[in-house]
Design a protein around this motif. Structure first.
Motif, PDB file in Angstrom:
ATOM      1  N   ARG A 229       0.831  -1.205   0.000  1.00 11.57           N
ATOM      2  CA  ARG A 229       0.000   0.000   0.000  1.00 11.57           C
ATOM      3  C   ARG A 229       0.864   1.254   0.000  1.00 11.57           C
ATOM      4  NH1 ARG A 229      -5.128  -1.436   0.378  1.00 11.57           N
ATOM      5  NH2 ARG A 229      -5.933   0.534   1.159  1.00 11.57           N
ATOM      6  N   ASN A 230       0.228   2.412  -0.172  1.00 17.01           N
ATOM      7  CA  ASN A 230       0.913   3.706  -0.222  1.00 17.01           C
ATOM      8  C   ASN A 230       0.515   4.549   0.982  1.00 17.01           C
ATOM      9  OD1 ASN A 230       2.112   3.305  -2.851  1.00 17.01           O
ATOM     10  ND2 ASN A 230       0.051   3.556  -3.675  1.00 17.01           N
ATOM     11  N   TYR A 231       1.533   5.152   1.611  1.00 12.85           N
ATOM     12  CA  TYR A 231       1.310   5.960   2.801  1.00 12.85           C
ATOM     13  C   TYR A 231       1.941   7.333   2.619  1.00 12.85           C
ATOM     14  CZ  TYR A 231       0.165   1.393   4.586  1.00 12.85           C
ATOM     15  OH  TYR A 231      -0.405   0.158   4.750  1.00 12.85           O
ATOM     16  N   VAL A 232       1.286   8.362   3.149  1.00  6.44           N
ATOM     17  CA  VAL A 232       1.818   9.717   3.112  1.00  6.44           C
ATOM     18  C   VAL A 232       1.758  10.310   4.506  1.00  6.44           C
ATOM     19  CG1 VAL A 232       1.172  10.131   0.702  1.00  6.44           C
ATOM     20  CG2 VAL A 232      -0.378  10.842   2.535  1.00  6.44           C
ATOM     21  N   VAL A 233       2.579  11.322   4.709  1.00  2.00           N
ATOM     22  CA  VAL A 233       2.512  12.115   5.928  1.00  2.00           C
ATOM     23  C   VAL A 233       2.173  13.534   5.483  1.00  2.00           C
ATOM     24  CG1 VAL A 233       5.003  12.604   5.960  1.00  2.00           C
ATOM     25  CG2 VAL A 233       3.696  12.738   8.055  1.00  2.00           C
ATOM     26  N   GLU A 234       1.263  14.176   6.225  1.00  2.01           N
ATOM     27  CA  GLU A 234       0.893  15.551   5.905  1.00  2.01           C
ATOM     28  C   GLU A 234       0.781  16.351   7.190  1.00  2.01           C
ATOM     29  OE1 GLU A 234      -2.863  15.308   3.825  1.00  2.01           O
ATOM     30  OE2 GLU A 234      -3.967  15.525   5.694  1.00  2.01           O
ATOM     31  N   ALA A 235       1.042  17.645   7.068  1.00  2.00           N
ATOM     32  CA  ALA A 235       1.009  18.518   8.236  1.00  2.00           C
ATOM     33  C   ALA A 235       0.182  19.759   7.925  1.00  2.00           C
ATOM     34  CB  ALA A 235       2.426  18.925   8.622  1.00  2.00           C
ATOM     35  N   THR A 236      -0.418  20.305   8.973  1.00  2.00           N
ATOM     36  CA  THR A 236      -1.195  21.528   8.887  1.00  2.00           C
ATOM     37  C   THR A 236      -0.887  22.370  10.116  1.00  2.00           C
ATOM     38  OG1 THR A 236      -2.977  20.301   7.805  1.00  2.00           O
ATOM     39  CG2 THR A 236      -3.526  22.477   8.642  1.00  2.00           C
TER      40      THR A 236
ATOM     41  N   THR B 172     -10.495  23.043  13.755  1.00  2.00           N
ATOM     42  CA  THR B 172      -9.573  23.844  12.962  1.00  2.00           C
ATOM     43  C   THR B 172     -10.237  25.138  12.534  1.00  2.00           C
ATOM     44  OG1 THR B 172      -8.540  21.834  12.157  1.00  2.00           O
ATOM     45  CG2 THR B 172      -8.104  23.821  10.908  1.00  2.00           C
ATOM     46  N   GLY B 173      -9.605  26.244  12.829  1.00  2.00           N
ATOM     47  CA  GLY B 173     -10.075  27.551  12.386  1.00  2.00           C
ATOM     48  C   GLY B 173      -9.314  27.963  11.142  1.00  2.00           C
ATOM     49  N   ARG B 174      -8.582  29.066  11.237  1.00  2.00           N
ATOM     50  CA  ARG B 174      -7.799  29.559  10.099  1.00  2.00           C
ATOM     51  C   ARG B 174      -6.575  28.685   9.885  1.00  2.00           C
ATOM     52  NH1 ARG B 174      -4.222  35.007   9.491  1.00  2.00           N
ATOM     53  NH2 ARG B 174      -3.529  34.525   7.370  1.00  2.00           N
ATOM     54  N   VAL B 175      -6.439  28.156   8.674  1.00  2.00           N
ATOM     55  CA  VAL B 175      -5.268  27.360   8.308  1.00  2.00           C
ATOM     56  C   VAL B 175      -4.192  28.305   7.789  1.00  2.00           C
ATOM     57  CG1 VAL B 175      -4.369  25.567   6.782  1.00  2.00           C
ATOM     58  CG2 VAL B 175      -6.629  25.303   7.809  1.00  2.00           C
ATOM     59  N   TRP B 176      -3.018  28.249   8.386  1.00  2.00           N
ATOM     60  CA  TRP B 176      -1.891  29.077   7.978  1.00  2.00           C
ATOM     61  C   TRP B 176      -1.019  28.368   6.937  1.00  2.00           C
ATOM     62  CZ3 TRP B 176      -0.204  33.989   9.548  1.00  2.00           C
ATOM     63  CH2 TRP B 176      -1.019  34.616  10.474  1.00  2.00           C
ATOM     64  N   PHE B 177      -0.640  27.134   7.224  1.00  2.00           N
ATOM     65  CA  PHE B 177       0.256  26.378   6.338  1.00  2.00           C
ATOM     66  C   PHE B 177      -0.221  24.945   6.234  1.00  2.00           C
ATOM     67  CE2 PHE B 177       2.952  29.807   7.838  1.00  2.00           C
ATOM     68  CZ  PHE B 177       3.660  30.168   6.706  1.00  2.00           C
ATOM     69  N   ARG B 178       0.097  24.324   5.085  1.00  2.00           N
ATOM     70  CA  ARG B 178      -0.224  22.898   4.900  1.00  2.00           C
ATOM     71  C   ARG B 178       0.783  22.280   3.928  1.00  2.00           C
ATOM     72  NH1 ARG B 178      -5.552  24.556   2.492  1.00  2.00           N
ATOM     73  NH2 ARG B 178      -6.264  23.713   4.456  1.00  2.00           N
ATOM     74  N   THR B 179       0.823  20.964   3.935  1.00  2.00           N
ATOM     75  CA  THR B 179       1.700  20.214   3.043  1.00  2.00           C
ATOM     76  C   THR B 179       1.218  20.416   1.606  1.00  2.00           C
ATOM     77  OG1 THR B 179       1.845  18.569   4.792  1.00  2.00           O
ATOM     78  CG2 THR B 179       2.748  17.953   2.664  1.00  2.00           C
ATOM     79  N   PRO B 180       2.100  20.843   0.692  1.00  2.00           N
ATOM     80  CA  PRO B 180       1.657  21.157  -0.673  1.00  2.00           C
ATOM     81  C   PRO B 180       1.424  19.945  -1.571  1.00  2.00           C
ATOM     82  CG  PRO B 180       3.995  21.552  -0.479  1.00  2.00           C
ATOM     83  CD  PRO B 180       3.499  21.170   0.889  1.00  2.00           C
ATOM     84  N   ALA B 181       2.119  18.863  -1.339  1.00  2.00           N
ATOM     85  CA  ALA B 181       2.031  17.685  -2.219  1.00  2.00           C
ATOM     86  C   ALA B 181       2.196  16.441  -1.357  1.00  2.00           C
ATOM     87  CB  ALA B 181       3.129  17.740  -3.287  1.00  2.00           C
ATOM     88  N   PRO B 182       1.754  15.298  -1.852  1.00  2.00           N
ATOM     89  CA  PRO B 182       1.911  14.059  -1.065  1.00  2.00           C
ATOM     90  C   PRO B 182       3.377  13.794  -0.731  1.00  2.00           C
ATOM     91  CG  PRO B 182       0.512  13.688  -2.982  1.00  2.00           C
ATOM     92  CD  PRO B 182       1.094  15.057  -3.132  1.00  2.00           C
ATOM     93  N   GLN B 183       3.614  13.468   0.515  1.00  2.00           N
ATOM     94  CA  GLN B 183       4.950  13.125   0.989  1.00  2.00           C
ATOM     95  C   GLN B 183       4.932  11.647   1.376  1.00  2.00           C
ATOM     96  OE1 GLN B 183       7.525  15.541   1.076  1.00  2.00           O
ATOM     97  NE2 GLN B 183       5.949  16.606  -0.102  1.00  2.00           N
ATOM     98  N   TYR B 184       5.321  10.799   0.425  1.00  2.00           N
ATOM     99  CA  TYR B 184       5.234   9.351   0.612  1.00  2.00           C
ATOM    100  C   TYR B 184       6.260   8.869   1.627  1.00  2.00           C
ATOM    101  CZ  TYR B 184       2.012   9.259  -3.246  1.00  2.00           C
ATOM    102  OH  TYR B 184       0.903   9.458  -4.028  1.00  2.00           O
TER     103      TYR B 184
END
Length: 159
Positions: A112-119, A129-141
């Motif tokens: 399977r495929n796994y990613v990590v993402e942050a916000t 979650t209120g105002r989102v300042w930053f997030r992961t731009p692309a899948p990070q496998y």
């Protein structure tokens, strides 16, 4: 082979054979040691770890209320993915922020495929979650198909 004293001197037919065999055994032992670490990481019933840092390129100081989250997702079937684990980054978040996600190794399937993402976000007044300042731009496998268990996440400013 004989010399004038009638004593016999024997030469080993392949003097490097012993050295080559030793070198091959050492290489095999090193290979097996490396494989055993990877196999142990995903051994059923064991905890495994995904770690790294969260940062962003913009030179801004975030409000003291900004917190974050880092999630491990199974994205094999598409969509938003299935969350396997999550860790909170408590306020105030300062970059680079280290993260470490401990998860059940038995839930990892090498096919399977796994990613990590942050916000990074400011919480809403009612929670969540209120105002989102930053997030992961692309899948990070991560974790499978030769992807690492350590990932530095460089986030992009949310629009």
């Amino acid at each position: 082979m004989t010399n004038g004293n009638s004593s016999t001197i024997r030469k080993k037919p392949f003097p490097m054979r012993g050295f080559a065999a030793l070198a091959a055994l050492l290489a095999l032992a090193a290979l097996l040691a490396g494989c055993s670490e990877k196999l142990q990481l995903y051994r059923p019933g064991a905890l495994a770890t995904l770690s790294g840092t969260v940062s962003f390129r913009q030179r801004i100081l975030l409000p003291l209320t900004v917190q974050g989250e880092v999630r491990l997702l199974d994205v094999t079937d598409g969509g938003d993915g299935v969350e396997l684990a999550r860790v909170e980054l408590p306020a105030p978040v300062r970059a680079p922020a280290p993260y470490r996600i401990d998860f059940d190794a038995a839930r990892i399937d090498q096919r399977r495929n796994y990613v990590v993402e942050a916000t990074l976000y400011e919480p809403a007044t009612g929670g969540g979650t209120g105002r989102v300042w930053f997030r992961t731009p692309a899948p990070q496998y991560v974790l499978t198909h030769g992807n690492p268990a350590y990932r530095e996440l460089v986030l992009e400013m949310a629009r």
